[in-house]
Design a protein around this motif. Structure first.
Motif, PDB file in Angstrom:
ATOM      1  N   MET A   1       2.815 -18.521   8.581  1.00 19.90           N
ATOM      2  CA  MET A   1       3.394 -17.922   7.390  1.00 19.90           C
ATOM      3  C   MET A   1       3.074 -16.426   7.379  1.00 19.90           C
ATOM      4  O   MET A   1       1.930 -16.029   7.502  1.00 19.90           O
ATOM      5  CB  MET A   1       2.807 -18.611   6.150  1.00 19.90           C
ATOM      6  CG  MET A   1       3.217 -17.968   4.858  1.00 19.90           C
ATOM      7  SD  MET A   1       2.544 -18.802   3.398  1.00 19.90           S
ATOM      8  CE  MET A   1       2.986 -20.482   3.685  1.00 19.90           C
ATOM      9  N   ASN A   2       4.090 -15.597   7.259  1.00 13.31           N
ATOM     10  CA  ASN A   2       3.897 -14.147   7.232  1.00 13.31           C
ATOM     11  C   ASN A   2       3.659 -13.645   5.815  1.00 13.31           C
ATOM     12  O   ASN A   2       4.235 -14.169   4.856  1.00 13.31           O
ATOM     13  CB  ASN A   2       5.117 -13.429   7.815  1.00 13.31           C
ATOM     14  CG  ASN A   2       5.150 -13.467   9.322  1.00 13.31           C
ATOM     15  OD1 ASN A   2       4.279 -14.023   9.968  1.00 13.31           O
ATOM     16  ND2 ASN A   2       6.173 -12.872   9.890  1.00 13.31           N
ATOM     17  N   HIS A   3       2.842 -12.649   5.712  1.00 12.33           N
ATOM     18  CA  HIS A   3       2.623 -11.942   4.455  1.00 12.33           C
ATOM     19  C   HIS A   3       2.157 -10.530   4.771  1.00 12.33           C
ATOM     20  O   HIS A   3       1.729 -10.245   5.892  1.00 12.33           O
ATOM     21  CB  HIS A   3       1.627 -12.676   3.545  1.00 12.33           C
ATOM     22  CG  HIS A   3       0.399 -13.125   4.247  1.00 12.33           C
ATOM     23  ND1 HIS A   3       0.318 -14.359   4.830  1.00 12.33           N
ATOM     24  CD2 HIS A   3      -0.770 -12.516   4.492  1.00 12.33           C
ATOM     25  CE1 HIS A   3      -0.870 -14.494   5.397  1.00 12.33           C
ATOM     26  NE2 HIS A   3      -1.541 -13.396   5.210  1.00 12.33           N
ATOM     27  N   ASN A   4       2.293  -9.666   3.787  1.00  9.81           N
ATOM     28  CA  ASN A   4       1.956  -8.251   3.974  1.00  9.81           C
ATOM     29  C   ASN A   4       0.855  -7.826   3.020  1.00  9.81           C
ATOM     30  O   ASN A   4       0.869  -8.176   1.838  1.00  9.81           O
ATOM     31  CB  ASN A   4       3.193  -7.388   3.715  1.00  9.81           C
ATOM     32  CG  ASN A   4       4.308  -7.698   4.686  1.00  9.81           C
ATOM     33  OD1 ASN A   4       4.151  -7.580   5.890  1.00  9.81           O
ATOM     34  ND2 ASN A   4       5.443  -8.120   4.158  1.00  9.81           N
ATOM     35  N   ILE A   5      -0.061  -7.050   3.569  1.00 10.72           N
ATOM     36  CA  ILE A   5      -1.101  -6.409   2.780  1.00 10.72           C
ATOM     37  C   ILE A   5      -0.817  -4.914   2.847  1.00 10.72           C
ATOM     38  O   ILE A   5      -0.643  -4.351   3.934  1.00 10.72           O
ATOM     39  CB  ILE A   5      -2.510  -6.700   3.353  1.00 10.72           C
ATOM     40  CG1 ILE A   5      -2.799  -8.195   3.373  1.00 10.72           C
ATOM     41  CG2 ILE A   5      -3.566  -5.907   2.589  1.00 10.72           C
ATOM     42  CD1 ILE A   5      -2.984  -8.855   2.022  1.00 10.72           C
ATOM     43  N   TYR A   6      -0.755  -4.278   1.708  1.00  8.56           N
ATOM     44  CA  TYR A   6      -0.505  -2.840   1.631  1.00  8.56           C
ATOM     45  C   TYR A   6      -1.812  -2.164   1.243  1.00  8.56           C
ATOM     46  O   TYR A   6      -2.228  -2.223   0.085  1.00  8.56           O
ATOM     47  CB  TYR A   6       0.577  -2.542   0.596  1.00  8.56           C
ATOM     48  CG  TYR A   6       1.899  -3.177   0.939  1.00  8.56           C
ATOM     49  CD1 TYR A   6       2.873  -2.452   1.607  1.00  8.56           C
ATOM     50  CD2 TYR A   6       2.155  -4.503   0.619  1.00  8.56           C
ATOM     51  CE1 TYR A   6       4.082  -3.039   1.944  1.00  8.56           C
ATOM     52  CE2 TYR A   6       3.355  -5.106   0.963  1.00  8.56           C
ATOM     53  CZ  TYR A   6       4.317  -4.367   1.618  1.00  8.56           C
ATOM     54  OH  TYR A   6       5.519  -4.957   1.961  1.00  8.56           O
ATOM     55  N   LEU A   7      -2.482  -1.565   2.228  1.00  3.07           N
ATOM     56  CA  LEU A   7      -3.725  -0.853   1.958  1.00  3.07           C
ATOM     57  C   LEU A   7      -3.367   0.550   1.497  1.00  3.07           C
ATOM     58  O   LEU A   7      -2.693   1.300   2.207  1.00  3.07           O
ATOM     59  CB  LEU A   7      -4.597  -0.804   3.213  1.00  3.07           C
ATOM     60  CG  LEU A   7      -5.131  -2.146   3.708  1.00  3.07           C
ATOM     61  CD1 LEU A   7      -5.924  -1.959   5.005  1.00  3.07           C
ATOM     62  CD2 LEU A   7      -5.983  -2.820   2.648  1.00  3.07           C
ATOM     63  N   VAL A   8      -3.812   0.886   0.290  1.00  2.37           N
ATOM     64  CA  VAL A   8      -3.485   2.175  -0.317  1.00  2.37           C
ATOM     65  C   VAL A   8      -4.780   2.969  -0.495  1.00  2.37           C
ATOM     66  O   VAL A   8      -5.636   2.596  -1.301  1.00  2.37           O
ATOM     67  CB  VAL A   8      -2.788   1.993  -1.685  1.00  2.37           C
ATOM     68  CG1 VAL A   8      -2.448   3.347  -2.293  1.00  2.37           C
ATOM     69  CG2 VAL A   8      -1.541   1.130  -1.534  1.00  2.37           C
ATOM     70  N   ARG A   9      -4.902   4.030   0.286  1.00  2.00           N
ATOM     71  CA  ARG A   9      -6.030   4.927   0.074  1.00  2.00           C
ATOM     72  C   ARG A   9      -5.743   5.709  -1.197  1.00  2.00           C
ATOM     73  O   ARG A   9      -4.633   6.202  -1.408  1.00  2.00           O
ATOM     74  CB  ARG A   9      -6.201   5.890   1.232  1.00  2.00           C
ATOM     75  CG  ARG A   9      -7.422   6.778   1.036  1.00  2.00           C
ATOM     76  CD  ARG A   9      -7.518   7.871   2.055  1.00  2.00           C
ATOM     77  NE  ARG A   9      -8.834   8.504   1.997  1.00  2.00           N
ATOM     78  CZ  ARG A   9      -9.152   9.564   2.686  1.00  2.00           C
ATOM     79  NH1 ARG A   9      -8.256  10.110   3.507  1.00  2.00           N
ATOM     80  NH2 ARG A   9     -10.352  10.099   2.588  1.00  2.00           N
ATOM     81  N   HIS A  10      -6.755   5.840  -2.034  1.00  2.00           N
ATOM     82  CA  HIS A  10      -6.566   6.509  -3.318  1.00  2.00           C
ATOM     83  C   HIS A  10      -6.053   7.940  -3.149  1.00  2.00           C
ATOM     84  O   HIS A  10      -6.272   8.589  -2.121  1.00  2.00           O
ATOM     85  CB  HIS A  10      -7.853   6.502  -4.140  1.00  2.00           C
ATOM     86  CG  HIS A  10      -8.960   7.307  -3.535  1.00  2.00           C
ATOM     87  ND1 HIS A  10      -9.032   8.677  -3.654  1.00  2.00           N
ATOM     88  CD2 HIS A  10     -10.023   6.934  -2.812  1.00  2.00           C
ATOM     89  CE1 HIS A  10     -10.100   9.114  -3.028  1.00  2.00           C
ATOM     90  NE2 HIS A  10     -10.729   8.069  -2.489  1.00  2.00           N
ATOM     91  N   ALA A  11      -5.419   8.420  -4.180  1.00  2.00           N
ATOM     92  CA  ALA A  11      -4.911   9.785  -4.215  1.00  2.00           C
ATOM     93  C   ALA A  11      -6.073  10.767  -4.412  1.00  2.00           C
ATOM     94  O   ALA A  11      -7.210  10.373  -4.679  1.00  2.00           O
ATOM     95  CB  ALA A  11      -3.887   9.928  -5.339  1.00  2.00           C
ATOM     96  N   HIS A  12      -5.766  12.046  -4.307  1.00  2.00           N
ATOM     97  CA  HIS A  12      -6.763  13.106  -4.437  1.00  2.00           C
ATOM     98  C   HIS A  12      -7.458  13.012  -5.789  1.00  2.00           C
ATOM     99  O   HIS A  12      -6.811  12.802  -6.818  1.00  2.00           O
ATOM    100  CB  HIS A  12      -6.090  14.473  -4.282  1.00  2.00           C
ATOM    101  CG  HIS A  12      -7.045  15.603  -4.256  1.00  2.00           C
ATOM    102  ND1 HIS A  12      -7.373  16.311  -5.388  1.00  2.00           N
ATOM    103  CD2 HIS A  12      -7.760  16.128  -3.243  1.00  2.00           C
ATOM    104  CE1 HIS A  12      -8.249  17.247  -5.064  1.00  2.00           C
ATOM    105  NE2 HIS A  12      -8.500  17.156  -3.772  1.00  2.00           N
TER     106      HIS A  12
END
Length: 184
Positions: A1-12
């Motif tokens: 089963m495929n799934h996506n993780i979106y790693l978001v580095r915080h903004a400034h």
């Protein structure tokens, strides 16, 4: 089963020694609008974040768009470099990346921080199979999680990250099969 993780580095953010409550800068707040626009197109199911204010603020627009709460996961907080602020950050961060078992007093080695982050990531994957999940986090812990799957994501990669930055990690079950940068 495929799934996506979106790693978001915080903004400034505006620097303060208070890691937990450090807010985004004006530039960071502006960039969060773009983070939201990019992630609106990704059919997100859940939004997680480190407990740090700047990470939460970076992904809050996505949660608002989806009308969901940001779920706080302590294991996605930034790695603790040392108990007290270090005199030379560049030297200290280089040293921990050169030896993944080394840590300063009261801090975490790369191995320790990576294990913490991966435990959080695997728990999220296990709890939401087949779902698309945003994780608001920080540069070092983000790269350490990516490094767990592929050693190409190391110190130099960390140095080249933007603030914010977004990486889409596509998994089959818990096996990473593709990484795509969405922030350009």
């Amino acid at each position: 089963m495929n799934h996506n993780i979106y790693l978001v580095r915080h903004a400034h953010s505006v620097y303060t020694p208070d890691e937990l409550h450090r807010p985004l800068s004006e530039r960071g707040e502006t960039d969060t609008k773009r983070v939201t626009q990019i992630l609106k197109e990704e059919h997100i199911d859940y939004v997680y974040s480190s407990p740090y204010k700047r990470a939460i603020q970076t992904v809050q627009g996505v949660a608002d768009f989806l009308r969901v709460n940001v779920l706080i996961e302590d294991r996605f907080k930034e790695r603790r470099l040392a108990k007290k602020p270090v005199a030379d950050f560049t030297h200290a961060i280089t040293k921990v990346w050169e030896n993944d078992s080394f840590f300063f007093k009261g801090g975490e080695s790369n191995k320790m921080a990576q294990q913490r982050g991966i435990q959080g990531l695997m728990k999220v994957i296990e709890d939401h199979p087949g779902k698309n999940i945003v994780i608001g986090t920080h540069g070092n812990i983000m790269v350490l999680m990516m490094n767990y799957f592929n050693e190409a994501y190391g110190f130099q990669f960390w140095q080249e990250l933007d603030m914010p930055d977004i990486y889409k990690l596509t998994f089959t079950n818990s096996r990473l099969i593709e990484v795509t940068r969405l922030w350009k």
